[in-house]
Design a protein around this motif. Structure first.
Motif, mmCIF file in Angstrom:
data_model
loop_
_atom_site.group_PDB
_atom_site.id
_atom_site.type_symbol
_atom_site.label_atom_id
_atom_site.label_comp_id
_atom_site.label_asym_id
_atom_site.label_seq_id
_atom_site.Cartn_x
_atom_site.Cartn_y
_atom_site.Cartn_z
ATOM 1 N N PRO A 1 -41.343 -6.944 -48.027
ATOM 2 C CA PRO A 1 -40.243 -6.368 -48.811
ATOM 3 C C PRO A 1 -39.121 -7.390 -49.019
ATOM 4 C CG PRO A 1 -40.746 -5.012 -46.892
ATOM 5 C CD PRO A 1 -41.564 -6.246 -46.781
ATOM 6 N N GLU B 1 -45.818 -14.691 -49.232
ATOM 7 C CA GLU B 1 -46.175 -13.797 -50.349
ATOM 8 C C GLU B 1 -47.673 -13.774 -50.589
ATOM 9 O OE1 GLU B 1 -44.872 -11.496 -52.555
ATOM 10 O OE2 GLU B 1 -43.345 -11.512 -50.981
ATOM 11 N N TRP C 1 -49.094 -11.856 -47.028
ATOM 12 C CA TRP C 1 -48.671 -10.466 -46.878
ATOM 13 C C TRP C 1 -47.804 -10.059 -48.058
ATOM 14 C CZ3 TRP C 1 -47.390 -13.661 -42.430
ATOM 15 C CH2 TRP C 1 -48.299 -13.544 -41.387
ATOM 16 N N SER C 2 -47.568 -8.771 -48.142
ATOM 17 C CA SER C 2 -46.596 -8.269 -49.107
ATOM 18 C C SER C 2 -45.345 -7.888 -48.331
ATOM 19 C CB SER C 2 -47.162 -7.048 -49.842
ATOM 20 O OG SER C 2 -46.198 -6.567 -50.736
#
Ligand code: ZN
Length: 138
Positions: free
Chosen positions: A92, A86, A89-90
């Motif tokens: 899903p 988290e 990166w972002s």
């Protein structure tokens, strides 16, 4: 070389058992005494005696320690991995659902037998519970 242990009633001098060797043998699912016989007769069922050397293994009292240690390890690993991902990166939520949830199921199932084997090895090496010949309670 001998080791002195407290059994509750007496202090007995017994031959030293190699702790690290017992832990690694147990981790590999082998008898902590000889390293040859299988420790488990089923997924988590410990053999009553070693099929190779006859060492009595039914004395173990692993109880809740293996699941506790497994949950502790897997929880820290997955939560740390999730926090790291988290921050970098972002990702899903569906990716987490498809990757970390199966890992949260599979990893404990894979780690539980080696951890239980190591606990049995630890108890054997330290003459805990019925592995102590002076303990008549078991
Ligand atoms: Zn054995």
């Amino acid at each position: 070389m001998s080791v002195t242990i407290r059994t509750g009633r007496t202090i007995a001098a017994l031959p030293r058992r190699p702790l690290f060797k017992a832990l690694t043998r147990g981790w590999r699912g082998k008898c902590p005494a000889c390293g040859e016989g299988r420790l488990f007769s089923a997924y988590l069922k410990v053999n009553d005696t070693c099929p190779a050397c006859g060492e009595e293994l039914f004395h173990h009292r692993a109880d809740d320690a293996p699941p506790y240690i497994t949950i502790l390890l897997v929880g820290h690993l997955l939560v740390g991995l999730m926090l790291h991902l988290e921050m970098v990166w972002s990702i899903p939520p569906m990716v987490y659902l498809l990757t970390l949830v199966p890992l949260a199921v599979v990893l404990p199932l894979l780690l539980l037998p080696p951890i239980k084997g190591a606990i049995v090895g630890l108890q054997w090496a330290n003459y805990m519970h019925g592995f102590d010949p002076d303990n008549k309670d078991d």
